[in-house]
Design a protein around this motif. Structure first.
Motif, PDB file in Angstrom:
ATOM      1  N   THR A  40       0.834  -1.113  -0.048  1.00  0.00           N
ATOM      2  CA  THR A  40      -0.088   0.084  -0.097  1.00  0.00           C
ATOM      3  C   THR A  40       0.941   1.381   0.007  1.00  0.00           C
ATOM      4  O   THR A  40       1.962   1.147   0.641  1.00  0.00           O
ATOM      5  CB  THR A  40      -0.884   0.054   1.207  1.00  0.00           C
ATOM      6  N   ASN A  41       0.268   2.179  -0.435  1.00  0.00           N
ATOM      7  CA  ASN A  41       1.005   3.724  -0.535  1.00  0.00           C
ATOM      8  C   ASN A  41      -0.012   4.716  -0.445  1.00  0.00           C
ATOM      9  O   ASN A  41      -1.022   4.845  -1.174  1.00  0.00           O
ATOM     10  CB  ASN A  41       1.826   3.906  -1.921  1.00  0.00           C
ATOM     11  N   ASP A  42       0.108   5.587   0.924  1.00  0.00           N
ATOM     12  CA  ASP A  42      -1.034   6.377   1.118  1.00  0.00           C
ATOM     13  C   ASP A  42      -0.434   7.921   0.646  1.00  0.00           C
ATOM     14  O   ASP A  42      -1.025   8.934   1.050  1.00  0.00           O
ATOM     15  CB  ASP A  42      -1.321   6.417   2.446  1.00  0.00           C
ATOM     16  N   GLY A  43       0.560   7.913  -0.314  1.00  0.00           N
ATOM     17  CA  GLY A  43       0.999   9.368  -0.600  1.00  0.00           C
ATOM     18  C   GLY A  43       2.272   9.810   0.386  1.00  0.00           C
ATOM     19  O   GLY A  43       2.877  10.554   0.075  1.00  0.00           O
ATOM     20  N   GLN A  44       2.317   9.138   1.671  1.00  0.00           N
ATOM     21  CA  GLN A  44       3.567   9.248   2.493  1.00  0.00           C
ATOM     22  C   GLN A  44       4.499   8.271   2.858  1.00  0.00           C
ATOM     23  O   GLN A  44       5.707   8.351   2.935  1.00  0.00           O
ATOM     24  CB  GLN A  44       2.622   9.920   3.692  1.00  0.00           C
TER      25      GLN A  44
END
Length: 265
Positions: A40-44
Motif C-alpha cells: 500500500t501507498n498512502d502518499g506518505q
C-alpha cells in the motif's frame, strides 16, 4: 439502479498475477492477510503486508494498492468494515469518545496479531453464512466484537475509532503535493482538505496560480517524465502511477507538453 452497499464482512480471493488500483477509504476497515502480499501507498509511506499480518485502514484516506498472489496460489484477505453507525452505538453504550484528534497522518495502522484476534478471524472464515439475509443480528454482534477486541488489544485506537469529526481545513499546497497522483474527483480533494468545492477551487488558484485541472495535468506529466527518464519505468506503468485513467490520453498529453511521445524517450 443504485449501487449495492459494500458487504461489512468481505472475503477477497482471486487468482491473478497481480492487481493494482486505488481507493478512497470511506470507513475504518480491519483486515487480516490470509495469503499473498499487499503493498500500500498512502502518499506518505509504502507498507507491505504478508500472510498473517493484521491492519486497520483508517477512514477518509486515499490509498494505492498492489495485491500480489503467491506463486501458484490465490490472494486471500478477510476484511470487516467498521461503519460509523456501529461505532456510534458502541460509543454511547460504553461512554467512549476520542480524547483528541489522532496525531498520526498514516492511512494504515499495522496491528500485532494475538490469540484474541486469531480466534475472532477464525470464527469469520465461513463469512457467507453471516452475509445472508436473516443474519443481520449475528453480523451486528460480530462487528461489535471486532470493535471491543480492537479496544482491548490496542486501546490507543480509541482516539481513531471514535473520532466522528469530518476533515478539517488543512494546508492545501502540502496535501496536493502529496496526493496529486490519486485519480479522484475534485470534490473528493475538496472534502479531504476541509473545503467546499467552490472554496477549494478558489484557494487552489490563489496558491498555485492555475486551475486544479490544469495544475494536476502538468504535475502528473512532470512526475511521469521523471519516472520514465530517471527511474526507467515504462509508459504503461507510469501513467497509472501518476493518476491517468487512459494510456492514449496520457501519451497525447505527454507529447503535447514535451514534444515527444513517452514511448520514444
Amino acid at each position: 439502479m443504485p449501487t449495492p452497499p459494500r458487504p461489512q464482512i468481505l472475503y477477497s480471493c482471486y487468482h491473478s498475477r497481480s492487481r493494482e488500483g486505488e481507493q478512497f477509504v470511506a470507513e475504518h476497515i480491519l483486515s487480516y492477510q490470509l495469503a499473498g502480499t499487499l503493498t500500500t501507498n498512502d502518499g506518505q509511506q509504502e507498507q507491505v503486508f504478508h500472510p498473517g499480518a493484521l491492519r486497520l485502514s483508517k477512514r477518509n484516506h486515499l490509498v494505492k494498492f498492489n495485491k500480489q498472489p503467491p506463486e501458484d496460489g490465490d490472494f486471500q484477505s478477510l476484511s470487516i468494515t467498521l461503519d460509523q453507525e456501529t461505532l456510534r452505538r458502541v460509543s454511547l453504550e460504553y461512554g467512549l469518545a476520542a480524547a483528541r484528534h489522532p496525531a498520526s497522518p498514516s492511512a494504515i495502522v499495522p496491528l500485532e496479531m494475538n490469540p484474541l484476534y486469531q480466534s475472532f478471524f477464525d470464527s469469520l472464515r465461513p463469512y457467507e453464512h453471516l452475509a445472508q439475509p436473516g443474519n443481520e443480528g449475528l453480523l451486528a454482534l460480530k462487528l461489535r466484537e471486532a470493535v471491543l477486541l480492537l479496544l482491548k488489544s490496542n486501546p490507543e485506537l480509541q482516539d481513531v475509532l471514535f473520532d466522528f469529526s469530518e476533515p478539517g481545513k488543512i494546508d492545501l499546497e502540502a496535501f496536493m503535493s502529496r496526493n496529486f497522483h490519486f485519480n479522484v474527483q475534485l470534490r473528493r480533494f475538496a472534502y479531504l482538505t476541509g473545503r467546499s468545492l467552490a472554496t477549494f477551487k478558489r484557494d487552489f488558484e490563489r496558491i498555485f496560480q492555475l486551475s486544479p485541472s490544469r495544475w494536476l495535468l502538468r504535475r502528473r506529466l512532470q512526475e511521469a517524465h521523471y519516472l520514465i527518464t530517471a527511474k526507467g519505468k515504462a509508459p504503461s506503468e507510469a501513467y497509472l502511477e501518476v493518476g491517468f485513467e487512459d494510456l492514449s490520453h496520457f501519451s497525447f498529453a505527454f507529447k503535447k507538453m514535451y514534444g515527444v511521445a513517452p514511448s520514444r524517450i
